[in-house]
Design a protein around this motif. Structure first.
Motif, mmCIF file in Angstrom:
data_model
loop_
_atom_site.group_PDB
_atom_site.id
_atom_site.type_symbol
_atom_site.label_atom_id
_atom_site.label_comp_id
_atom_site.label_asym_id
_atom_site.label_seq_id
_atom_site.Cartn_x
_atom_site.Cartn_y
_atom_site.Cartn_z
ATOM 1 N N THR A 117 0.827 -1.209 0.000
ATOM 2 C CA THR A 117 0.000 0.000 0.000
ATOM 3 C C THR A 117 0.854 1.248 0.000
ATOM 4 N N SER A 118 2.020 1.173 0.639
ATOM 5 C CA SER A 118 2.886 2.344 0.635
ATOM 6 C C SER A 118 3.392 2.638 -0.764
ATOM 7 N N CYS A 119 3.554 1.567 -1.558
ATOM 8 C CA CYS A 119 4.034 1.744 -2.931
ATOM 9 C C CYS A 119 2.924 2.173 -3.873
ATOM 10 N N GLU A 120 1.738 1.593 -3.665
ATOM 11 C CA GLU A 120 0.681 1.775 -4.656
ATOM 12 C C GLU A 120 -0.370 2.806 -4.244
ATOM 13 N N PHE A 121 -0.682 2.842 -2.934
ATOM 14 C CA PHE A 121 -1.801 3.656 -2.512
ATOM 15 C C PHE A 121 -1.372 4.964 -1.834
ATOM 16 N N PHE A 122 -0.094 5.093 -1.487
ATOM 17 C CA PHE A 122 0.380 6.319 -0.872
ATOM 18 C C PHE A 122 1.217 7.140 -1.851
ATOM 19 N N ARG A 123 0.937 7.017 -3.130
ATOM 20 C CA ARG A 123 1.701 7.765 -4.126
ATOM 21 C C ARG A 123 1.419 9.257 -3.993
ATOM 22 N N PRO A 124 2.441 10.088 -4.089
ATOM 23 C CA PRO A 124 2.227 11.541 -3.985
ATOM 24 C C PRO A 124 1.226 12.026 -5.018
ATOM 25 N N GLN A 146 -7.364 1.154 4.977
ATOM 26 C CA GLN A 146 -6.533 2.350 5.127
ATOM 27 C C GLN A 146 -6.778 3.033 6.467
ATOM 28 N N LEU A 147 -8.025 3.054 6.910
ATOM 29 C CA LEU A 147 -8.330 3.652 8.204
ATOM 30 C C LEU A 147 -7.691 2.864 9.348
ATOM 31 N N MET A 148 -7.705 1.524 9.222
ATOM 32 C CA MET A 148 -7.064 0.687 10.236
ATOM 33 C C MET A 148 -5.564 0.939 10.284
ATOM 34 N N ILE A 149 -4.941 1.050 9.102
ATOM 35 C CA ILE A 149 -3.502 1.298 9.042
ATOM 36 C C ILE A 149 -3.171 2.657 9.649
ATOM 37 N N ASN A 192 -0.938 3.270 12.959
ATOM 38 C CA ASN A 192 0.274 4.093 12.921
ATOM 39 C C ASN A 192 0.251 5.178 13.989
ATOM 40 N N GLU A 193 -0.933 5.737 14.245
ATOM 41 C CA GLU A 193 -1.045 6.808 15.226
ATOM 42 C C GLU A 193 -0.944 6.299 16.654
ATOM 43 N N ARG A 194 -1.447 5.091 16.898
ATOM 44 C CA ARG A 194 -1.594 4.611 18.266
ATOM 45 C C ARG A 194 -0.568 3.552 18.669
ATOM 46 N N THR A 195 0.282 3.124 17.760
ATOM 47 C CA THR A 195 1.234 2.059 18.058
ATOM 48 C C THR A 195 2.664 2.574 17.970
ATOM 49 N N GLN A 196 3.437 2.305 19.010
ATOM 50 C CA GLN A 196 4.854 2.632 18.994
ATOM 51 C C GLN A 196 5.604 1.485 18.323
#
Length: 287
Positions: A15-22, A73-76, A80-84
């Motif tokens: 997803t970082s490669c495909e769905f988080f494209r600038p 995406q919402l789960m991710i 990311n916000e709540r997990t160290q």
């Protein structure tokens, strides 16, 4: 290690490669966007559905895919916000999973290529005789014939006589009647079947003592409002007795083949290790 985290890591990577494209390098308009800027584009859906999918089905599938994408995406984002996260630990686990997958694929290919899947009857019988105590029945089983017939079926009285006389009856007429009128039948009289499987949905299902019934019954006829149930028992085995070989033959074949797989894996490991010693491919240092 379990592969659940690996699936999550790989999904994050994809997803970082495909769905988080600038956004600036994407010329098309997004189909959906979530609060952190992650976007889904029409091009991301290319090839997901069969080419012959109708417009209506395509619309339904697309709607479901978009909804699933948003949830993921919402789960991710929430994770990311709540997990160290310990990046070094994640990287180490990713490498461990990578090596495990490589070894698993290599080993599987070796086993698939070298596995002998032919198991002779003599091998099965020998294993059964040596391990018979491991094959105690967990349920009552029988050899029988059975029929569920409507009460208003024609010539039912004659069929009852034929059923009781089986196999000393006209088998063609017998089977023809079953084909035309029975809602459920079983005539594999040389094959073991669980008693509970056969009697499910019949008045016999409510028996309080199956064992006593089997020991005292050769022929049984019961009925409810609409159907007559005929059962003729030729042999039976009681729970906790040693299972007949025929009943567990397939299980024994699977056990033997799995043992061969384990042996092949062990042989492969020893072969690689011996070759490494021979070719000085490793060295152990002592203090």
């Amino acid at each position: 290690m379990k592969f659940g985290l690996w699936s999550l890591v790989m999904f994050l990577f994809i997803t970082s490669c495909e769905f988080f494209r600038p956004k600036e390098i994407i010329e098309e308009n997004p189909i959906a966007t979530i609060f952190n800027g992650s976007s889904l584009y029409k091009s991301d859906l290319e090839g997901l559905f069969p080419k012959n999918t109708s417009d209506r089905d395509s619309s339904i599938l697309t709607e479901k895919y978009v909804d699933d994408w948003i949830k993921k995406q919402l789960m991710i984002a929430e994770a990311n916000e709540r997990t160290q996260l310990n990046e070094a630990e994640i990287e180490r686990k990713v490498l461990d999973y990578r090596y495990a997958l490589i070894v698993h694929t290599f080993t599987k290919n070796y086993i698939d290529k070298n596995l002998n899947v032919i198991v002779r009857d003599s091998t099965i019988e020998r294993y059964y005789n040596e391990k018979s105590d491991n094959f105690l029945l967990k349920q009552n089983i029988i050899k029988c014939i059975f029929a569920k017939v409507p009460k208003d079926a024609p010539n039912l009285r004659q069929f009852r006589r034929s059923f009781r006389a089986y196999p000393s009856t006209n088998l063609d007429d017998f089977k023809s009647f079953l084909t035309q009128f029975s809602l459920k039948s079983y005539v594999e009289d040389s094959v073991w079947i669980p008693f509970s499987e056969l009697t499910a949905g019949t008045p016999l299902e409510s028996l309080k003592d199956e064992t006593q019934f089997l020991r005292n019954t050769q022929y049984s006829e019961t009925s409810d409002a609409n159907y007559t149930y005929l059962l003729k028992i030729f042999d039976f085995k009681i729970s906790e007795e040693v299972s007949p070989l025929q009943f567990i033959k397939d299980d024994i074949v699977n056990i033997i083949i799995n043992k061969r797989k384990i042996e092949l894996k062990k042989r492969l490991e020893e072969k690689i290790y011996d070759e490494a010693i021979k070719n000085d491919r490793f060295e152990i240092y002592t203090n």
